[in-house]
Design a protein around this motif. Structure first.
Motif, short mmCIF file in Angstrom:
data_model
loop_
_atom_site.label_atom_id
_atom_site.label_comp_id
_atom_site.label_asym_id
_atom_site.label_seq_id
_atom_site.Cartn_x
_atom_site.Cartn_y
_atom_site.Cartn_z
N VAL A 153 43.61 29.18 50.88
CA VAL A 153 42.85 29.64 52.03
C VAL A 153 41.67 30.50 51.59
O VAL A 153 40.53 30.25 51.99
CB VAL A 153 43.74 30.45 52.99
CG1 VAL A 153 42.91 31.04 54.14
CG2 VAL A 153 44.87 29.61 53.53
N ALA A 154 41.94 31.53 50.80
CA ALA A 154 40.88 32.45 50.39
C ALA A 154 41.32 33.21 49.15
O ALA A 154 42.52 33.36 48.91
CB ALA A 154 40.57 33.44 51.52
N SER A 155 40.35 33.69 48.39
CA SER A 155 40.67 34.47 47.21
C SER A 155 39.69 35.62 47.05
O SER A 155 38.59 35.61 47.63
CB SER A 155 40.64 33.59 45.96
OG SER A 155 39.34 33.11 45.72
N ILE A 156 40.11 36.60 46.25
CA ILE A 156 39.25 37.75 45.97
C ILE A 156 39.52 38.20 44.54
O ILE A 156 40.66 38.32 44.11
CB ILE A 156 39.49 38.89 46.98
CG1 ILE A 156 38.52 40.05 46.75
CG2 ILE A 156 40.94 39.37 46.98
CD1 ILE A 156 38.48 41.05 47.88
N THR A 157 38.45 38.42 43.78
CA THR A 157 38.60 38.88 42.40
C THR A 157 38.84 40.38 42.39
O THR A 157 38.73 41.07 43.39
CB THR A 157 37.36 38.56 41.58
OG1 THR A 157 36.28 39.40 42.01
CG2 THR A 157 36.95 37.10 41.72
N SER A 158 39.15 40.88 41.21
CA SER A 158 39.35 42.32 41.06
C SER A 158 38.05 43.08 41.29
O SER A 158 38.07 44.29 41.53
CB SER A 158 39.92 42.63 39.68
OG SER A 158 39.06 42.11 38.68
N PHE A 159 36.93 42.37 41.24
CA PHE A 159 35.64 43.00 41.49
C PHE A 159 35.17 42.83 42.93
O PHE A 159 34.11 43.31 43.30
CB PHE A 159 34.59 42.42 40.54
CG PHE A 159 34.90 42.64 39.09
CD1 PHE A 159 35.40 41.63 38.30
CD2 PHE A 159 34.72 43.90 38.53
CE1 PHE A 159 35.70 41.85 36.97
CE2 PHE A 159 35.02 44.13 37.19
CZ PHE A 159 35.51 43.09 36.41
N GLY A 160 35.97 42.10 43.74
CA GLY A 160 35.65 41.95 45.15
C GLY A 160 34.90 40.69 45.52
O GLY A 160 34.50 40.51 46.67
#
Length: 116
Positions: free
Chosen positions: A48-55
């Motif tokens: 569905v969606a993802s986010i890195t540790s940097f946003g």
């Protein structure tokens, strides 16, 4: 073993909003990109969606502009704000790392039902 606990699902009408949360361990959140996945009845589990540790965020086309993924690493929590919900968003929603571990370990998920 990955331990993740999802919450926030419910039954809503089309056009409504829901906010999902996922709590995990510090080990998981401090080292990984995180994401939301969903599994509709009779279908495979999809990204569905993802986010890195940097946003940096990424979304599947079907939810782009309606869903927003965020994370609070101080709380080891991942969020998914879902607006303008549609019946086709009905599914069990899971959080996990991105990419998935091999084999992946899943939480219980949280049910989202969009129906009039």
């Amino acid at each position: 073993q990955v331990q993740l606990v999802e919450s926030g699902g419910g039954v809503v009408q089309p056009g409504a909003s829901l906010s999902l949360s996922c709590i995990g361990s510090e080990e998981i959140f401090s080292r990984n990109n995180m994401g939301w996945y969903r599994q509709a009845p009779g279908r495979q589990r999809d990204f569905v969606a993802s986010i890195t540790s940097f946003g940096r965020t990424n979304y599947r086309d079907a939810v782009l502009g309606r869903f927003t993924i965020t994370r609070d690493d101080a709380k080891n929590t991942l969020y998914l704000q879902m607006d303008s919900l549609k019946p086709e968003d009905t599914a069990v929603y899971y959080c996990n790392t991105v990419p998935l571990a091999n084999p992946p370990s899943w939480g219980q998920g949280t049910q989202v039902t969009v129906s009039s």
